[in-house]
Motif scaffolding. Structure first.
Motif, PDB file in Angstrom:
ATOM      1  N   ARG A   1      -8.298  42.849  55.333  1.00 48.15           N
ATOM      2  CA  ARG A   1      -7.362  42.245  54.314  1.00 48.15           C
ATOM      3  C   ARG A   1      -8.231  41.060  54.017  1.00 48.15           C
ATOM      4  NH1 ARG A   1      -4.392  42.448  50.577  1.00 48.15           N
ATOM      5  NH2 ARG A   1      -2.890  40.689  50.104  1.00 48.15           N
ATOM      6  N   GLN A   2      -8.900  40.427  54.761  1.00 47.91           N
ATOM      7  CA  GLN A   2      -9.695  39.197  54.558  1.00 47.91           C
ATOM      8  C   GLN A   2     -10.742  39.467  53.311  1.00 47.91           C
ATOM      9  OE1 GLN A   2     -11.042  37.674  58.120  1.00 47.91           O
ATOM     10  NE2 GLN A   2      -9.200  37.181  58.992  1.00 47.91           N
ATOM     11  N   LEU A   3     -11.662  40.588  53.840  1.00 50.73           N
ATOM     12  CA  LEU A   3     -12.355  41.052  52.656  1.00 50.73           C
ATOM     13  C   LEU A   3     -11.791  41.145  51.348  1.00 50.73           C
ATOM     14  CD1 LEU A   3     -14.779  43.376  54.756  1.00 50.73           C
ATOM     15  CD2 LEU A   3     -15.366  41.280  53.549  1.00 50.73           C
ATOM     16  N   PHE A   4     -10.800  41.999  51.240  1.00 47.85           N
ATOM     17  CA  PHE A   4     -10.011  42.349  50.069  1.00 47.85           C
ATOM     18  C   PHE A   4      -9.778  40.684  49.229  1.00 47.85           C
ATOM     19  CE2 PHE A   4      -8.381  46.310  51.753  1.00 47.85           C
ATOM     20  CZ  PHE A   4      -9.017  47.094  50.867  1.00 47.85           C
ATOM     21  N   GLU A   5      -9.247  39.849  50.156  1.00 48.48           N
ATOM     22  CA  GLU A   5      -9.036  38.574  49.545  1.00 48.48           C
ATOM     23  C   GLU A   5     -10.148  37.814  49.033  1.00 48.48           C
ATOM     24  OE1 GLU A   5      -6.841  36.448  52.640  1.00 48.48           O
ATOM     25  OE2 GLU A   5      -4.979  37.830  52.469  1.00 48.48           O
ATOM     26  N   VAL A   6     -11.409  37.997  49.801  1.00 50.52           N
ATOM     27  CA  VAL A   6     -12.593  37.374  49.239  1.00 50.52           C
ATOM     28  C   VAL A   6     -13.155  38.139  48.248  1.00 50.52           C
ATOM     29  CG1 VAL A   6     -14.895  36.885  49.883  1.00 50.52           C
ATOM     30  CG2 VAL A   6     -13.139  36.583  51.618  1.00 50.52           C
ATOM     31  N   ALA A   7     -12.839  39.450  48.110  1.00 48.80           N
ATOM     32  CA  ALA A   7     -13.192  40.051  46.827  1.00 48.80           C
ATOM     33  C   ALA A   7     -12.596  39.733  45.484  1.00 48.80           C
ATOM     34  CB  ALA A   7     -13.232  41.528  47.019  1.00 48.80           C
ATOM     35  N   LEU A   8     -11.127  39.372  45.727  1.00 50.20           N
ATOM     36  CA  LEU A   8     -10.544  38.809  44.599  1.00 50.20           C
ATOM     37  C   LEU A   8     -10.722  37.491  44.443  1.00 50.20           C
ATOM     38  CD1 LEU A   8      -6.859  40.460  45.487  1.00 50.20           C
ATOM     39  CD2 LEU A   8      -8.478  40.734  43.575  1.00 50.20           C
ATOM     40  N   THR A   9     -11.308  36.531  45.445  1.00 46.87           N
ATOM     41  CA  THR A   9     -11.817  35.394  45.110  1.00 46.87           C
ATOM     42  C   THR A   9     -13.317  35.534  44.350  1.00 46.87           C
ATOM     43  OG1 THR A   9     -10.987  34.613  47.109  1.00 46.87           O
ATOM     44  CG2 THR A   9     -12.878  33.093  46.084  1.00 46.87           C
ATOM     45  N   LEU A  10     -14.142  36.370  44.464  1.00 47.26           N
ATOM     46  CA  LEU A  10     -15.086  36.745  43.817  1.00 47.26           C
ATOM     47  C   LEU A  10     -14.887  37.015  42.286  1.00 47.26           C
ATOM     48  CD1 LEU A  10     -18.106  37.117  43.612  1.00 47.26           C
ATOM     49  CD2 LEU A  10     -17.990  39.368  44.570  1.00 47.26           C
ATOM     50  N   VAL A  11     -13.702  37.916  42.016  1.00 50.07           N
ATOM     51  CA  VAL A  11     -13.192  38.026  40.766  1.00 50.07           C
ATOM     52  C   VAL A  11     -12.983  36.829  39.959  1.00 50.07           C
ATOM     53  CG1 VAL A  11     -11.354  39.078  39.408  1.00 50.07           C
ATOM     54  CG2 VAL A  11     -12.308  40.470  41.236  1.00 50.07           C
TER      55      VAL A  11
END
Length: 173
Positions: free
Chosen positions: A56-66
């Motif tokens: 979940r944390q990686l998903f959130e960071v990936a969305l931050t990258l977006v």
């Protein structure tokens, strides 16, 4: 067993990832194409729900990258090197691509290589991500001009600044 970061590092050194670096470099000069890619990646990530905290944390960071790349493309945020943006865009292209080292149609494993590469990017550019999040928080503390709350930038299409000319008007697309 190696960590996600180690697996992502291995992927980042693979010849296939160099193809995505090249594509990201070419795309950076085409903002409308980048926005399309960002919207597709955000949608792909939003459709994947994980009950595991680490993922979940990686998903959130990936969305931050977006959001980071979207802010860079719109010109709102430029406190980052172009090479870091290109690497981030290449990671997102890899995540979006059905053709990568472990194809996405393979249950679980097909998405783990994507997460591994995101994990590598986060590890390598942690300082940049933290600075962007701090900038983002400071920017959102200011009240919106209309007083209405805006939805999360990664979950909505890039609208741009109405006061600025569109990129197409400047002769770029």
């Amino acid at each position: 067993m190696s960590s996600l970061f180690d697996k992502g590092l291995k992927i980042s050194k693979n010849a296939l990832f160099n193809v995505f670096i090249g594509r990201a470099t070419q795309l950076l000069g085409r903002p409308f194409k980048v926005v399309t890619v960002l919207n597709e990646v955000a949608e792909k990530l939003a459709n994947k729900e994980s009950k595991t905290n680490k993922f979940r944390q990686l998903f959130e960071v990936a969305l931050t990258l977006v959001r980071l790349i979207r802010s860079y493309i719109s010109g709102e945020y430029r406190e980052i090197s172009t090479s870091t943006i290109i690497s981030g865009l290449a990671v997102l292209l890899y995540v979006l691509s059905p053709i990568d080292l472990v194809p996405d149609f393979i249950p679980i494993l097909g998405f783990l290589d994507d997460l591994s590469l995101v994990s590598w990017y986060v590890g390598k550019f942690q300082g940049e991500i933290v600075r962007f999040r701090e900038w983002e928080e400071a920017a959102h503390r200011q009240p919106a001009p209309s007083g209405a709350a805006l939805p999360d930038a990664a979950a909505r299409p890039a609208l741009g600044d109405a006061a600025q000319p569109s990129v197409a008007e400047l002769g770029h697309s």
